[in-house]
Design a protein around this motif. Structure first.
Motif, PDB file in Angstrom:
ATOM      1  N   VAL A  34       0.850  -1.194   0.000  1.00 35.20           N
ATOM      2  CA  VAL A  34       0.000   0.000   0.000  1.00 35.20           C
ATOM      3  C   VAL A  34       0.882   1.240   0.000  1.00 35.20           C
ATOM      4  N   GLY A  35       0.303   2.313  -0.487  1.00 35.54           N
ATOM      5  CA  GLY A  35       1.015   3.585  -0.496  1.00 35.54           C
ATOM      6  C   GLY A  35       0.764   4.342  -1.784  1.00 35.54           C
ATOM      7  N   SER A  36       1.517   5.386  -1.961  1.00 42.32           N
ATOM      8  CA  SER A  36       1.364   6.240  -3.133  1.00 42.32           C
ATOM      9  C   SER A  36       1.738   5.487  -4.408  1.00 42.32           C
ATOM     10  N   MET A  41      -6.127  -5.041  -6.982  1.00 33.09           N
ATOM     11  CA  MET A  41      -7.158  -5.498  -7.894  1.00 33.09           C
ATOM     12  C   MET A  41      -8.318  -6.100  -7.109  1.00 33.09           C
ATOM     13  N   ILE A  42      -9.507  -5.483  -7.244  1.00 35.17           N
ATOM     14  CA  ILE A  42     -10.720  -5.961  -6.592  1.00 35.17           C
ATOM     15  C   ILE A  42     -11.799  -6.053  -7.655  1.00 35.17           C
ATOM     16  N   SER A  43     -12.367  -7.237  -7.809  1.00 36.58           N
ATOM     17  CA  SER A  43     -13.440  -7.450  -8.776  1.00 36.58           C
ATOM     18  C   SER A  43     -13.037  -6.937 -10.161  1.00 36.58           C
ATOM     19  N   LYS A  44     -11.789  -7.255 -10.553  1.00 35.97           N
ATOM     20  CA  LYS A  44     -11.225  -6.885 -11.853  1.00 35.97           C
ATOM     21  C   LYS A  44     -11.103  -5.378 -12.038  1.00 35.97           C
ATOM     22  N   MET A  45     -11.081  -4.629 -10.937  1.00 37.54           N
ATOM     23  CA  MET A  45     -10.914  -3.184 -10.993  1.00 37.54           C
ATOM     24  C   MET A  45      -9.682  -2.790 -10.184  1.00 37.54           C
ATOM     25  N   LYS A  46      -8.863  -1.893 -10.740  1.00 41.46           N
ATOM     26  CA  LYS A  46      -7.655  -1.422 -10.079  1.00 41.46           C
ATOM     27  C   LYS A  46      -8.017  -0.277  -9.139  1.00 41.46           C
ATOM     28  N   THR A  47      -7.670  -0.434  -7.865  1.00 39.63           N
ATOM     29  CA  THR A  47      -8.049   0.534  -6.842  1.00 39.63           C
ATOM     30  C   THR A  47      -6.800   1.069  -6.163  1.00 39.63           C
ATOM     31  N   ARG A  48      -6.742   2.366  -5.976  1.00 42.54           N
ATOM     32  CA  ARG A  48      -5.614   2.989  -5.296  1.00 42.54           C
ATOM     33  C   ARG A  48      -5.661   2.673  -3.806  1.00 42.54           C
ATOM     34  N   THR A  49      -4.491   2.610  -3.207  1.00 37.32           N
ATOM     35  CA  THR A  49      -4.396   2.283  -1.784  1.00 37.32           C
ATOM     36  C   THR A  49      -3.820   3.435  -0.958  1.00 37.32           C
ATOM     37  N   ASN A  64     -15.487   1.663  -1.897  1.00 37.48           N
ATOM     38  CA  ASN A  64     -16.540   2.340  -2.644  1.00 37.48           C
ATOM     39  C   ASN A  64     -16.311   2.073  -4.127  1.00 37.48           C
ATOM     40  N   LYS A  65     -17.133   1.212  -4.685  1.00 38.26           N
ATOM     41  CA  LYS A  65     -16.926   0.788  -6.063  1.00 38.26           C
ATOM     42  C   LYS A  65     -17.137   1.921  -7.049  1.00 38.26           C
ATOM     43  N   GLN A  66     -18.045   2.840  -6.748  1.00 39.76           N
ATOM     44  CA  GLN A  66     -18.320   3.927  -7.674  1.00 39.76           C
ATOM     45  C   GLN A  66     -17.154   4.908  -7.751  1.00 39.76           C
ATOM     46  N   GLU A  67     -16.579   5.248  -6.606  1.00 42.17           N
ATOM     47  CA  GLU A  67     -15.478   6.206  -6.573  1.00 42.17           C
ATOM     48  C   GLU A  67     -14.116   5.532  -6.662  1.00 42.17           C
ATOM     49  N   GLY A  68     -14.080   4.215  -6.394  1.00 40.51           N
ATOM     50  CA  GLY A  68     -12.816   3.490  -6.467  1.00 40.51           C
ATOM     51  C   GLY A  68     -11.849   3.840  -5.356  1.00 40.51           C
ATOM     52  N   VAL A  69     -12.349   4.100  -4.153  1.00 38.48           N
ATOM     53  CA  VAL A  69     -11.510   4.463  -3.012  1.00 38.48           C
ATOM     54  C   VAL A  69     -11.914   3.626  -1.807  1.00 38.48           C
ATOM     55  N   PHE A  70     -11.031   3.609  -0.808  1.00 34.60           N
ATOM     56  CA  PHE A  70     -11.302   2.934   0.452  1.00 34.60           C
ATOM     57  C   PHE A  70     -11.753   3.956   1.492  1.00 34.60           C
ATOM     58  N   GLN A  71     -12.729   3.566   2.295  1.00 33.08           N
ATOM     59  CA  GLN A  71     -13.222   4.412   3.377  1.00 33.08           C
ATOM     60  C   GLN A  71     -13.230   3.588   4.656  1.00 33.08           C
ATOM     61  N   ARG A  72     -12.772   4.204   5.728  1.00 33.48           N
ATOM     62  CA  ARG A  72     -12.717   3.476   6.995  1.00 33.48           C
ATOM     63  C   ARG A  72     -14.118   3.357   7.593  1.00 33.48           C
ATOM     64  N   VAL A  73     -14.391   2.186   8.173  1.00 37.08           N
ATOM     65  CA  VAL A  73     -15.675   1.905   8.816  1.00 37.08           C
ATOM     66  C   VAL A  73     -15.409   1.735  10.303  1.00 37.08           C
TER      67      VAL A  73
END
Length: 419
Positions: A34-36, A41-49, A64-73
């Motif tokens: 993870v990092g800059s 790869m999640i569900s064949k989509m490249k997501t930034r970490t 968040n699949k629409q925005e392609g980002v991670f959000q803390r829960v």
């Protein structure tokens, strides 16, 4: 002083830029840096970490699949956000799974996803528009909601790599790369080989570096490890996940299996096995390989220092390699050999009994069963690994006439039992 230690502990528990972490979701695990500029790869989509950096280990994040980002829960269970429709004591006997219970169409569900609603809001709409949800039993309702959460909500636990988690990462996707080595088998190997703090260990690792990492954790960087690998350079991606300290790494000596022949003049190492050397011929003379400085240091160490333990897991036939390395173990030294197939270890077992310099030779099959533990629903899991391979272990002793007689006596007793 207390503030300094507190800040250091906080820094250690936070995820740094470029750190290796494990994303865990129910029965799925994956390793990632993870990092800059790093992606997952999640569900064949490249997501930034980028958003993972700075979070504490063990935190829960949602993709968040629409925005392609991670959000803390902040909380793990949001079932309280879903209203409970229907009676508490339902009945499933009249339910028919024909697809007509859900009033929302596929297009309407896709439109809700595109509008940016959260996963829990989408599940709430599905529950509200289900004509049979109120008729279900309580267990059936929980199962329905959990099934929808697995489909529409991507939540991951971000964990620091451990031996158990790394074994799970490989076993859930590509267990053949680590010779189907399970964490329970690995624990038994460390116990049978008696690896402890300060031990000198020979590690023949064909499991992506998991054995090497386990031995280094047990020795704590105080002992010495001779890592024997196939090929000119070690390929140990699993070992690199742990990020060991540089001081610990200095205790490891790497040696290729192709260069084992420099340890003794009585054997020749082939690409697939170790065989006794033929009688020396006058011509042409046998030319030994020129070793690099690190490999030459490994050879000097194993020749001059009796080793305490030996562990092995490789796709090669272990018999010839094990018989070659046994003389370098000290008396009362322990060994443990893992292989995915029983027939290979049976051959090695018979060779060890004939050799007469080992006692307590045991061939075991490891077995592990996971259980689901829930109120009134505790039972073994339906899908599990059939086998974690087979394990051969023993202890090295001095070979003498008594040892030979003991081996013959054991064989005689087996024949008497069969009669």
């Amino acid at each position: 002083m207390d503030a300094t230690h507190s800040n250091a502990a906080t820094a250690v528990s936070r995820i740094a830029d470029g750190a290796r972490v494990i994303f865990q979701r129910k029965d799925w695990s994956k390793e990632c840096v993870v990092g800059s500029g790093k992606f997952l790869m999640i569900s064949k989509m490249k997501t930034r970490t980028d958003e993972i950096v700075g979070l504490p280990y063990g935190c829960l994040v949602e993709w968040n699949k629409q925005e392609g980002v991670f959000q803390r829960v902040d909380k793990d269970d949001d079932e309280d956000d879903i209203e409970d429709y229907g009676e508490e004591d339902g009945d499933n006997r009249n339910l028919v799974d024909d697809g007509s219970a859900q009033s929302l169409t596929l297009g309407e569900i896709s439109a809700l996803k595109s509008s940016g609603v959260t996963g829990m809001e989408l599940i709430g709409n599905l529950v509200k528009n289900s004509s049979t949800f109120g008729q279900r039993q309580e267990y059936s309702k929980e199962k329905y909601v959990q099934k929808k959460k697995d489909k529409h909500i991507y939540r991951f636990r971000v964990l620091q790599p451990t031996l158990r988690l790394v074994c799970e990462v490989y076993n859930c996707q590509r267990s053949q790369k680590i010779n189907h080595l399970r964490v329970d088998t690995l624990a038994m190997m460390l116990s049978f080989a008696n690896i402890r703090h300060g031990s000198n260990v020979v590690v023949v690792d064909g499991s992506q570096g998991i054995l090497l990492a386990a031995a280094l954790q047990r020795t704590g960087g105080a002992g010495r490890i001779v890592h024997i690998h196939s090929g000119p350079q070690p390929v140990i991606p699993a070992f690199d996940m742990f990020g060991f300290d540089e001081e610990w790494l200095k205790s490891i000596h790497h040696l290729s299996v192709d260069n084992l022949e420099v340890l003794s003049s009585n054997v020749r190492i082939l690409s697939s096995s170790v065989v006794p050397a033929a009688e020396p011929e006058p011509s042409p003379p046998f030319k030994r390989r020129k070793l690099s400085d690190p490999q030459a240091e490994a050879v000097r160490f194993i020749q001059n220092t009796p080793m305490d333990s030996l562990i092995m897991s490789t796709r090669l036939h272990p018999k010839s390699i094990l018989l070659f390395l046994l003389p370098f173990l000290r008396l009362s030294g322990n060994f443990a050999v893992h292989h995915a197939y029983r027939e290979v270890l049976v051959d090695t077992f018979n060779a060890l009994r004939t050799l007469g310099s080992c006692v307590r030779i045991c061939l075991n099959e490891t077995w592990l069963r996971y259980y689901q533990v829930l109120p009134d629903r505790t039972h073994p899991e339906n899908n599990m690994n059939g086998s974690g391979g087979y394990l051969l272990s023993g202890t090295v002793v001095e070979r003498d006439a008594v040892g030979d007689k003991s081996a013959n006596l054991d064989a005689l007793m087996e024949d008497l039992v069969q009669i």
